[in-house]
Scaffold this motif. Sequence first.
Motif, PDB file in Angstrom:
ATOM      1  N   ARG A 139     102.040-102.409  23.298  1.00 24.95           N
ATOM      2  CA  ARG A 139     102.548-101.539  24.322  1.00 24.95           C
ATOM      3  C   ARG A 139     103.778-100.923  24.291  1.00 24.95           C
ATOM      4  O   ARG A 139     104.019 -99.582  24.265  1.00 24.95           O
ATOM      5  N   GLN A 140     104.884-101.931  24.061  1.00 25.61           N
ATOM      6  CA  GLN A 140     106.170-101.505  23.550  1.00 25.61           C
ATOM      7  C   GLN A 140     106.179-100.544  22.253  1.00 25.61           C
ATOM      8  O   GLN A 140     106.956 -99.649  22.082  1.00 25.61           O
ATOM      9  N   HIS A 141     105.600-100.862  21.382  1.00 25.63           N
ATOM     10  CA  HIS A 141     105.468-100.026  20.116  1.00 25.63           C
ATOM     11  C   HIS A 141     104.966 -98.573  20.273  1.00 25.63           C
ATOM     12  O   HIS A 141     105.817 -97.519  19.884  1.00 25.63           O
ATOM     13  N   TYR A 142     104.039 -98.497  21.091  1.00 21.99           N
ATOM     14  CA  TYR A 142     103.566 -97.115  21.458  1.00 21.99           C
ATOM     15  C   TYR A 142     104.811 -96.407  22.000  1.00 21.99           C
ATOM     16  O   TYR A 142     104.823 -95.112  21.886  1.00 21.99           O
ATOM     17  N   GLN A 143     105.264 -97.058  23.069  1.00 22.72           N
ATOM     18  CA  GLN A 143     106.573 -96.278  23.849  1.00 22.72           C
ATOM     19  C   GLN A 143     107.584 -95.862  22.833  1.00 22.72           C
ATOM     20  O   GLN A 143     108.174 -94.976  23.123  1.00 22.72           O
ATOM     21  N   LYS A 144     107.893 -96.928  22.067  1.00 20.01           N
ATOM     22  CA  LYS A 144     108.793 -96.696  21.199  1.00 20.01           C
ATOM     23  C   LYS A 144     108.591 -95.527  20.086  1.00 20.01           C
ATOM     24  O   LYS A 144     109.538 -94.691  19.575  1.00 20.01           O
ATOM     25  N   CYS A 145     107.368 -95.517  19.630  1.00 18.72           N
ATOM     26  CA  CYS A 145     107.142 -94.407  18.729  1.00 18.72           C
ATOM     27  C   CYS A 145     107.322 -92.980  19.355  1.00 18.72           C
ATOM     28  O   CYS A 145     107.646 -92.154  18.897  1.00 18.72           O
ATOM     29  N   SER A 146     106.783 -93.003  20.471  1.00 13.67           N
ATOM     30  CA  SER A 146     107.010 -91.629  21.485  1.00 13.67           C
ATOM     31  C   SER A 146     108.298 -91.443  21.736  1.00 13.67           C
ATOM     32  O   SER A 146     108.875 -90.232  21.821  1.00 13.67           O
ATOM     33  N   GLY A 147     109.223 -92.399  22.179  1.00 17.53           N
ATOM     34  CA  GLY A 147     110.587 -92.178  22.336  1.00 17.53           C
ATOM     35  C   GLY A 147     111.442 -92.154  21.084  1.00 17.53           C
ATOM     36  O   GLY A 147     112.536 -91.471  21.200  1.00 17.53           O
TER      37      GLY A 147
END
Length: 307
Positions: A139-147
């Motif tokens: 979940r955090q990786h997806y958020q990091k990739c978008s940010g």
Amino acid sequence: YLARKFFCLWAKKTFGHVLPSKARCFYDQKILQKTSGEWKEQWTVCRERKLSLREDNQYRHLLLNLIFKAWRAYVCQQQGKRNKYYIAESHAKKQTMLRTWQHWLVYVDVQRTKHGMQSVALAFRERSCLRISWAVWRRQHYQKCSGHKMNILALQHWAQSLQFRAWLQWQELYLYTQNEKQKDTRAVTHHQHWELRRCMGAWLGYLNLNRVKKHQKELAQEFHRSRTLWRCFSDWQLSWECRRRMHAHQRDLEKQAARIALWRVFAHWKRYVLCVEEAQQCELAEKHYKCHLLVLQKFWNRWKSCL
């Protein structure tokens, strides 16, 4: 013979039928008997004393043998007790070591079982934690990739502005360092000039001090030479005065020799002795004066060479 005969008659009439010689022999025999009896008694007493002393020595010897045997038995008994004590102590140490070894083996087995159970529990915990952390990480990786994309754009803009600011700061720092270097060079040159001036002053002071010391040394040497010359002159004056007094005394003796005719031989002998002593003293004075002149010449040459 007649005197002996009359003496025997007189002794018979005076002492009776028993003569003094017979009485003296009888007396000597009685004394010998008494002394022999006393000597026998003393001999028996000494023999008894010797026997008693021998018995005492034998009794002491027996007592010492008994004491030595008892002491040897006691020492052997104590040595046996010590050996038994050492054996018991070594056996006790071995038993304590065996017990501690057994307790240590039990402790090691318990620790091994504890470590095994702890490793199993840690592995189970890691597996459960990995599942939870894997879901969280996705979940955090997806958020990091978008940010991350938005951060790249912001970083590019920030880098450009930062480079511009860094260029301005570097330019100001370069100008400041150039000014500081010029100030440092000026300060170093000023310090070097000041050190050279201080060293020059110290060197001039040292030269002046050496000149003063050299002048004082020359004055001291000159005073010492004058003092030695004055001492030599005073010694020579004293010797000359002594010589003059000797000549005056010699003249007085010659006048007295002319007046007194009886002492003419003695005066000639004394004059001869005085002449010999004076010649020896003159030779010694000339040798001393020559040595003194050689010393003065040596010091004079040395002083000229130093000057």
